[in-house]
Design an enzyme around this catalytic site. Structure first.
Site, PDB file in Angstrom:
ATOM      1  N   ASP A  10      12.426   2.570   4.418  1.00  0.00           N
ATOM      2  CA  ASP A  10      11.412   2.181   3.441  1.00  0.00           C
ATOM      3  C   ASP A  10      10.082   2.183   4.200  1.00  0.00           C
ATOM      4  O   ASP A  10       9.805   1.285   4.998  1.00  0.00           O
ATOM      5  CB  ASP A  10      11.764   0.785   2.896  1.00  0.00           C
ATOM      6  N   GLN A  34       5.146   0.204   4.235  1.00  0.00           N
ATOM      7  CA  GLN A  34       4.142  -0.405   5.107  1.00  0.00           C
ATOM      8  C   GLN A  34       3.851   0.465   6.323  1.00  0.00           C
ATOM      9  O   GLN A  34       2.723   0.503   6.803  1.00  0.00           O
ATOM     10  CB  GLN A  34       4.582  -1.812   5.540  1.00  0.00           C
ATOM     11  N   LYS A  63      -0.519   2.404  -1.069  1.00  0.00           N
ATOM     12  CA  LYS A  63      -0.558   1.627   0.185  1.00  0.00           C
ATOM     13  C   LYS A  63      -1.394   2.343   1.239  1.00  0.00           C
ATOM     14  O   LYS A  63      -1.697   1.785   2.269  1.00  0.00           O
ATOM     15  CB  LYS A  63       0.857   1.432   0.741  1.00  0.00           C
ATOM     16  N   CYS A 106       8.030 -10.472  -2.619  1.00  0.00           N
ATOM     17  CA  CYS A 106       9.186  -9.679  -3.065  1.00  0.00           C
ATOM     18  C   CYS A 106      10.296  -9.692  -2.024  1.00  0.00           C
ATOM     19  O   CYS A 106      11.007  -8.688  -1.845  1.00  0.00           O
ATOM     20  CB  CYS A 106       8.786  -8.244  -3.410  1.00  0.00           C
TER      21      CYS A 106
HETATM   22  C1  LIG Z   1       8.221  -2.870   2.302  1.00  0.00           C
HETATM   23  C2  LIG Z   1       7.964  -2.516   0.862  1.00  0.00           C
HETATM   24  N1  LIG Z   1       8.889  -1.815   0.192  1.00  0.00           N
HETATM   25  C3  LIG Z   1       8.710  -1.463  -1.081  1.00  0.00           C
HETATM   26  C4  LIG Z   1       7.585  -1.825  -1.769  1.00  0.00           C
HETATM   27  C5  LIG Z   1       7.445  -1.415  -3.194  1.00  0.00           C
HETATM   28  O1  LIG Z   1       6.342  -0.614  -3.405  1.00  0.00           O
HETATM   29  P1  LIG Z   1       5.982  -0.120  -4.896  1.00  0.00           P
HETATM   30  O2  LIG Z   1       5.893  -1.372  -5.723  1.00  0.00           O
HETATM   31  O3  LIG Z   1       4.702   0.584  -4.756  1.00  0.00           O
HETATM   32  O4  LIG Z   1       7.094   0.744  -5.327  1.00  0.00           O
HETATM   33  C6  LIG Z   1       6.592  -2.568  -1.113  1.00  0.00           C
HETATM   34  C7  LIG Z   1       5.388  -3.009  -1.835  1.00  0.00           C
HETATM   35  O5  LIG Z   1       4.867  -4.069  -1.589  1.00  0.00           O
HETATM   36  C8  LIG Z   1       6.782  -2.915   0.241  1.00  0.00           C
HETATM   37  O6  LIG Z   1       5.879  -3.625   0.920  1.00  0.00           O
END
Ligand SMILES: Cc1ncc(COP(=O)(O)O)c(C=O)c1O
Length: 409
Positions: A201, A204, A227, A365
């Site tokens: 993922d 970041q 991001k 989250c």
């Molecule tokens: C580590 C990580 N994964 C996934 C996401 C999800 O990103 P998105 O809401 O743009 O799909 C985020 C967003 O804050 C994140 O920080």
């Protein structure tokens, strides 16, 4: 290296940073949630709508050709930025969340059966938990979680103990959105040695450290354009071509087919197979422009600059005995989660907002991780290319003001 060395007057590139919060200049310490956009991106989005807009790939008229060219050019830019082998490895989605859901569903269909195992970590964002929970709840896939040590690093010894003959995939964050911890390359080595597929993922990591798909050698990498100074509504899934080729499509519709009859359909080749429906074409272009902008500064320089900012903030926060800093890894960047003794994170964030400082407060989250840390919420500062040491100094003074305001010792 201070701000001036990264790019002269960089804040002027970001119109939103001119905003005043009450009488204070805005200090934007919430890039981990979403980065501000440079004018060059904003202007290109409106230029696309004003001068080049049409749907893509479905016509021969001039506007369609222009729009298609811009959309496909954005794919080339992403490929170059990630140093992927081929444009076929770049799938546009609407965000990282969709990218991970795509892999979870398609990977399950191609590679998994009930009882197979997937390894995640205890510090995943919900976007890298829920897609796998669906597989656990609907198809009997077993999920395991890598522990972290007391500094917020993945415990790779623990990771090794989780691997069995049934383990197929490891899906973890490349850079924690709570701690800023960068995932150790050894995770990839261990995964390879055990024939596991790897999803990172990259939400970041994409904007804070140089990422090179050929060097990192993961199988899948997901991120969101917003991001990395691009627009919202555009995400990327990188996947190794041979693997993406083998996976069935995720969504069905226009654009992803080769031929459709009343009895069935055959699918388009990569990357179109995974891009059903009208794509986020303007947003993809905006992302390409954002990547150009970032490259004009240089990812190496950005990485170095933000590490310096992070260390600076860390040291200053360490001098404040009423601050609890949860971001303790030595291998981290750009993100620091903290609490002030006996003051709720939301109160801290509201106080800082009045001071003009935008920080995030909540569970980020990562509710399971918050439970593990035994907190309901933390405050989080996160840096981008427009932040400076003097902003950190102001933030540190504001933390002391906040403590005094709430009368906490
Ligand atoms: C580590 C990580 N994964 C996934 C996401 C999800 O990103 P998105 O809401 O743009 O799909 C985020 C967003 O804050 C994140 O920080």
């Amino acid at each position: 290296m201070d701000q001036i060395e990264l790019k002269e007057n960089i804040q002027a590139d970001f119109p939103a940073l001119n905003k005043k919060i009450l009488k204070n200049d805005l200090i934007y310490f919430d890039t981990a949630a979403s980065a501000q956009k440079p004018s060059v991106v904003i202007n290109e989005l409106s230029d696309f709508y004003l001068n080049h807009y049409s749907n893509v790939s479905r016509g021969v008229h001039t506007l369609c050709v222009e729009a298609t060219f811009k959309y496909e050019d954005a794919r080339k830019k992403v490929q170059k930025f990630l140093n992927a082998y081929s444009e076929n490895e770049i799938i546009f989605t609407k965000n990282a969340t969709e990218s991970i859901n795509l892999i979870a569903q398609s990977y399950y269909q191609r590679y998994l059966k009930s009882g197979d195992e997937i390894i995640l970590s205890v510090m995943e964002h919900h976007s890298n938990l829920l897609p796998w929970y669906f597989l656990r709840d609907n198809y009997g896939i077993v999920l395991k979680f890598i522990n972290i040590d007391s500094d917020g690093n993945l415990n790779l010894d623990h990771f090794e103990t989780l691997i069995t003959k049934k383990t197929k995939l490891v899906a973890v964050t490349h850079l924690s959105n709570v701690f800023g911890t960068i995932t150790d390359k050894k995770l990839i080595e261990i995964s390879r040695a055990n024939d596991l597929h790897i999803l990172l993922d990259g939400c970041q990591s994409i904007s804070h450290i140089k990422v090179d798909m050929q060097e990192i050698d993961c199988d899948f990498y997901a991120f969101s354009g917003h991001k990395i100074y691009g627009p919202s509504g555009i995400g990327v899934l990188y996947g190794k071509e041979n693997l993406l080729d083998e996976l069935p499509p995720f969504l069905g519709g226009g654009g992803m087919i080769s031929e459709v009859t009343y009895d069935g359909a055959t699918y388009a080749a990569l990357p179109n197979k995974f891009e059903a429906g009208t794509p986020p074409l303007v947003e993809a272009h905006g992302l390409g422009v954002a990547l150009d902008y970032v490259e004009s500064i240089g990812m190496d320089k950005i990485e170095q600059y933000e590490k310096i900012l992070t260390e600076y903030a860390d040291q200053k926060m360490a001098d404040l005995d009423f601050v609890i800093n949860y971001s303790k890894s030595k291998n981290k960047t750009s993100i620091i989660s903290f609490n002030l003794n006996k003051i709720h994170a939301h109160e801290v964030a509201s106080f800082l907002d009045v001071e003009g400082i935008a920080v995030r407060a909540g569970h980020h989250c990562c509710q399971p991780l918050m439970k593990l840390l035994n907190v309901t919420a933390t405050s989080r500062i996160s840096f981008g290319i427009y932040n400076t040491k003097s902003e950190i100094d102001y933030f540190i003074d504001s933390l002391t003001k906040c403590k005094n305001f709430f009368g906490v010792k």
